[in-house]
Design a protein around this motif. Structure first.
Motif, mmCIF file in Angstrom:
data_model
loop_
_atom_site.group_PDB
_atom_site.id
_atom_site.type_symbol
_atom_site.label_atom_id
_atom_site.label_comp_id
_atom_site.label_asym_id
_atom_site.label_seq_id
_atom_site.Cartn_x
_atom_site.Cartn_y
_atom_site.Cartn_z
ATOM 1 N N ALA A 1 0.862 -1.178 0.000
ATOM 2 C CA ALA A 1 0.000 0.000 0.000
ATOM 3 C C ALA A 1 0.897 1.226 0.000
ATOM 4 O O ALA A 1 1.734 1.390 0.891
ATOM 5 N N ILE A 2 0.731 2.072 -1.008
ATOM 6 C CA ILE A 2 1.455 3.339 -1.076
ATOM 7 C C ILE A 2 0.509 4.408 -0.544
ATOM 8 O O ILE A 2 -0.486 4.736 -1.186
ATOM 9 N N ALA A 3 0.825 4.920 0.646
ATOM 10 C CA ALA A 3 -0.113 5.781 1.368
ATOM 11 C C ALA A 3 0.027 7.262 1.063
ATOM 12 O O ALA A 3 -0.918 8.014 1.265
ATOM 13 N N ASP A 4 1.183 7.691 0.580
ATOM 14 C CA ASP A 4 1.429 9.123 0.429
ATOM 15 C C ASP A 4 1.214 9.658 -0.984
ATOM 16 O O ASP A 4 1.482 10.820 -1.259
ATOM 17 N N GLY A 5 0.718 8.818 -1.885
ATOM 18 C CA GLY A 5 0.423 9.262 -3.244
ATOM 19 C C GLY A 5 1.641 9.393 -4.138
ATOM 20 O O GLY A 5 1.521 9.904 -5.255
ATOM 21 N N VAL A 6 2.796 8.940 -3.677
ATOM 22 C CA VAL A 6 4.030 9.020 -4.459
ATOM 23 C C VAL A 6 4.378 7.623 -4.967
ATOM 24 O O VAL A 6 4.767 6.754 -4.188
ATOM 25 N N TRP A 7 4.215 7.410 -6.276
ATOM 26 C CA TRP A 7 4.481 6.097 -6.861
ATOM 27 C C TRP A 7 5.959 5.751 -6.724
ATOM 28 O O TRP A 7 6.832 6.597 -6.895
ATOM 29 N N ARG A 8 6.217 4.501 -6.416
ATOM 30 C CA ARG A 8 7.568 3.975 -6.348
ATOM 31 C C ARG A 8 7.602 2.666 -7.122
ATOM 32 O O ARG A 8 6.803 1.781 -6.841
ATOM 33 N N ASP A 9 8.519 2.573 -8.066
ATOM 34 C CA ASP A 9 8.705 1.305 -8.761
ATOM 35 C C ASP A 9 9.429 0.347 -7.836
ATOM 36 O O ASP A 9 10.222 0.754 -6.996
ATOM 37 N N SER A 10 9.141 -0.924 -8.015
ATOM 38 C CA SER A 10 9.762 -1.932 -7.166
ATOM 39 C C SER A 10 10.030 -3.186 -7.970
ATOM 40 O O SER A 10 9.242 -3.558 -8.850
ATOM 41 N N ASP A 11 11.097 -3.842 -7.645
ATOM 42 C CA ASP A 11 11.387 -5.125 -8.275
ATOM 43 C C ASP A 11 11.330 -6.245 -7.244
ATOM 44 O O ASP A 11 11.934 -7.296 -7.413
ATOM 45 N N THR A 12 10.589 -6.020 -6.168
ATOM 46 C CA THR A 12 10.540 -6.988 -5.081
ATOM 47 C C THR A 12 9.412 -8.005 -5.222
ATOM 48 O O THR A 12 9.183 -8.785 -4.314
ATOM 49 N N GLY A 13 8.712 -8.010 -6.323
ATOM 50 C CA GLY A 13 7.731 -9.055 -6.580
ATOM 51 C C GLY A 13 6.392 -8.901 -5.896
ATOM 52 O O GLY A 13 5.753 -9.898 -5.567
#
Length: 145
Positions: free
Chosen positions: A88-100
């Motif tokens: 869950a991204i709570a602050d509205g700032v998208w973050r890409d992730s490679d953690t599956g």
């Protein structure tokens, strides 16, 4: 991977997250909640203890001795020390992730609306991503077009 876009109009992310967390746990999954705002994570923590009637949602802050045991982990980083497959991204700032992560709840408000729109377009250009849009309407979440 599935990304659910949650556009806030009435309730803040801190009020919505306990419901998402409860449903995540009911599905037998663990959740990582990410925000770059430490104050927001503190409010989310308090809400997880009391927002949902007659229950509390066990959780902890990342960096503790028992991260791996936490069903819900609150963090400023994208590292799921609890093995979460839901994010869950709570602050509205998208973050890409490679953690599956299998599923992401991207929560945004009017202030982060434009970046959310850009994220929608960007993710639409990638393969294998199921995007869904949700908005608050009359006190309920409804899936939008």
């Amino acid at each position: 991977m599935r990304v659910d876009f949650y556009q806030l109009s009435r309730d803040p992310a801190e009020a919505v997250l306990p419901l998402i967390a409860r449903n995540t746990l009911k599905a037998g999954e663990r959740l990582l909640v990410v925000s770059g705002r430490e104050d927001q994570l503190g409010v989310i923590s308090r809400e997880l203890w009391g927002r949902v009637a007659d229950s509390f949602l066990a959780h902890g802050f990342s960096g503790g001795d028992h991260d791996a045991r936490q069903p819900i982990l609150l963090s400023g980083e994208m590292a799921a020390g609890n093995g979460a497959k839901y994010l869950a991204i709570a602050d509205g700032v998208w973050r890409d992730s490679d953690t599956g992560f299998e599923r992401t709840f991207y929560i945004f408000d009017d202030e982060t609306l434009q970046p959310a729109r850009e994220c929608w377009v960007m993710l639409g250009k990638r393969g294998g991503i199921d995007r869904r849009f949700w908005k608050q309407q009359g006190g309920k979440w409804v899936e939008g077009p």
